[in-house]
Write an enzyme that holds these catalytic residues in place. Structure first.
Site, PDB file in Angstrom:
ATOM      1  N   SER A  55       0.820  -1.209   0.000  1.00  0.00           N
ATOM      2  CA  SER A  55       0.000   0.000   0.000  1.00  0.00           C
ATOM      3  C   SER A  55       0.861   1.269   0.000  1.00  0.00           C
ATOM      4  O   SER A  55       1.612   1.501  -0.932  1.00  0.00           O
ATOM      5  CB  SER A  55      -0.968  -0.024   1.186  1.00  0.00           C
ATOM      6  N   HIS A  83      -6.270  -6.188  -0.846  1.00  0.00           N
ATOM      7  CA  HIS A  83      -5.240  -5.150  -0.784  1.00  0.00           C
ATOM      8  C   HIS A  83      -4.034  -5.653   0.014  1.00  0.00           C
ATOM      9  O   HIS A  83      -2.889  -5.392  -0.331  1.00  0.00           O
ATOM     10  CB  HIS A  83      -5.881  -3.944  -0.100  1.00  0.00           C
ATOM     11  N   ASP A 115      -8.739  -5.996  -4.932  1.00  0.00           N
ATOM     12  CA  ASP A 115      -8.615  -4.679  -4.304  1.00  0.00           C
ATOM     13  C   ASP A 115      -9.115  -3.591  -5.258  1.00  0.00           C
ATOM     14  O   ASP A 115      -8.616  -3.492  -6.384  1.00  0.00           O
ATOM     15  CB  ASP A 115      -7.134  -4.450  -3.960  1.00  0.00           C
TER      16      ASP A 115
END
Ligand SMILES: *[C@@H]1O[C@H](CO)[C@@H](O)[C@H](O)[C@H]1NC(C)=O
Ligand SMILES: *[C@@H]1O[C@H](CO)[C@@H](O)[C@H](O)[C@H]1NC(C)=O
Ligand SMILES: *[C@@H]1O[C@H](CO)[C@@H](O)[C@H](O)[C@H]1NC(C)=O
Ligand SMILES: *[C@@H]1O[C@H](CO)[C@@H](O)[C@H](O)[C@H]1NC(C)=O
Length: 319
Positions: free
Chosen positions: A26, A287, A230
């Protein structure tokens, strides 16, 4: 982080010559390339100790915000989460060139209206970080944790309430004690995305591709992977950015886009550029890839640290 690493090697010198792999997910799309770049600059200047960097791997990385905002709506549309009309309106009215995170996003009124309508269609009962998982009910979980210290499992397989459970767990004094964490008795609690560091300031708009380029140029293998469920940092953005980076650097495709395997099943799809830059999707992953597909994540991580390509064949044959 650079200072921390120097201090840490001072304390544990036996690790100084070990291979160093840098990884995250991320927002690590920002801070891992930035850290790697700082460590490589140290290596250039240092006459003594050098960081023995052997690879960089980042999952669902934020590399260029504009790109991800744009493809989020394409992702919603391709997963049946928004209507044709709203998708077409967003395509027509939004340019996303200088999108800003705060409302009104530096976009036209018609664009903002379309975005609002899209958000209403997606609704609140979907986890944007994994659009096929069930959703957690925070009010129920947090109350159960307060009263009984454990929660009723609401989903099969992946525990969708894990972020609430881990917040509870990491704030237990006995857990912090066992981990030798928080020995300075900080005045605020532990949280997954701390507000102490301003991660959403202007840093969020930096385009990271030039940094990745510098890292690849120094012959450090870079793996960029993407959990394909995601919608927040969707593979649709990352895959295109990797192609653009490879093109900008003149790197040829050294492994064609193919399925990769783990335990007889497709772990995802992968390609490689210039024997140095790997892009891989992880099938059915959120994610946070290891959270929702731990075994595929292990397969990917194993290949990464061993410096091997992902297995592109499996046995037995399908028919
Ligand atoms: C808003 O968008 C315009 C046009 O794309 C751009 O020139 C301007 O710098 C942007 N403003 C911000 C705050 O990003
Ligand atoms: C650190 O410990 C104190 C108690 O000594 C606690 O109140 C605080 O929430 C903890 N902070 C973090 C970040 O864990
Ligand atoms: C984060 O932002 C707040 C408010 O904008 C500011 O007061 C604080 O100093 C910032 N913290 C850091 C570490 O930059
Ligand atoms: C599978 O990987 C090997 C080794 O990298 C490569 O030689 C071969 O062409 C690949 N096969 C396919 C079908 O992509």
């Amino acid at each position: 982080m650079y200072k921390f690493l120097l201090g840490w090697y001072k304390k544990f010198p036996e690790y100084k010559s070990r291979s160093l792999f840098l990884s995250g997910e991320s927002y690590a799309g920002h801070y891992i390339p930035q850290l790697t770049d700082v460590l490589l600059m140290h290596n250039e200047k240092s006459k003594g100790f050098k960081f023995n960097i052997k690879g960089v791997a980042i999952g669902n990385p934020l590399l260029e915000l504009d790109r991800y905002i744009r493809v989020t709506y394409e992702y919603f549309w391709s997963h049946g989460m928004i209507s044709n009309e709203i998708f077409l309106a967003i395509k027509k009215d939004c340019d996303f060139e200088d999108y800003t995170s705060g409302d009104p996003h530096n976009e036209s009124k018609s664009c903002n209206d379309a975005i609002d309508e899209a958000k209403a269609m997606v609704g609140e009962y979907v986890d944007n970080y994994d659009v096929i998982l069930d959703v957690c009910y925070p009010s129920i979980v947090t109350q159960e944790l307060r009263l009984r210290k454990y929660v009723t499992k609401i989903s099969l397989g992946v525990d969708v309430c894990m972020s609430y459970e881990s917040s509870f767990y990491f704030n237990l004094p006995e857990v912090q004690h066992a981990l030798h964490a928080n020995r300075t008795h900080l005045t605020y609690g532990w949280s997954m995305c701390s507000d102490v560091l301003n991660l959403t300031g202007k840093d969020v708009y930096i385009n990271i591709l030039p940094l990745l380029q510098r890292i690849v140029e120094q012959k450090i293998p870079v793996w960029i992977f993407s959990g394909d469920q995601d919608s927040v940092v969707p593979l649709l953005g990352t895959r295109t950015l990797m192609r653009e980076l490879a093109h900008a650097m003149g790197l040829p495709v050294t492994a064609p886009y193919r399925a990769w395997f783990r335990k007889g099943q497709v772990g995802g799809w992968a390609t490689e550029y210039g024997n140095m830059l790997t892009f891989a999707t992880v099938r059915g992953a959120s994610h946070m890839v290891p959270f929702s597909q731990p075994d595929r994540a292990l397969g990917l991580f194993r290949s990464f640290v061993l410096g091997q390509r992902l297995p592109n064949t499996t046995h037995p044959p399908i028919d």
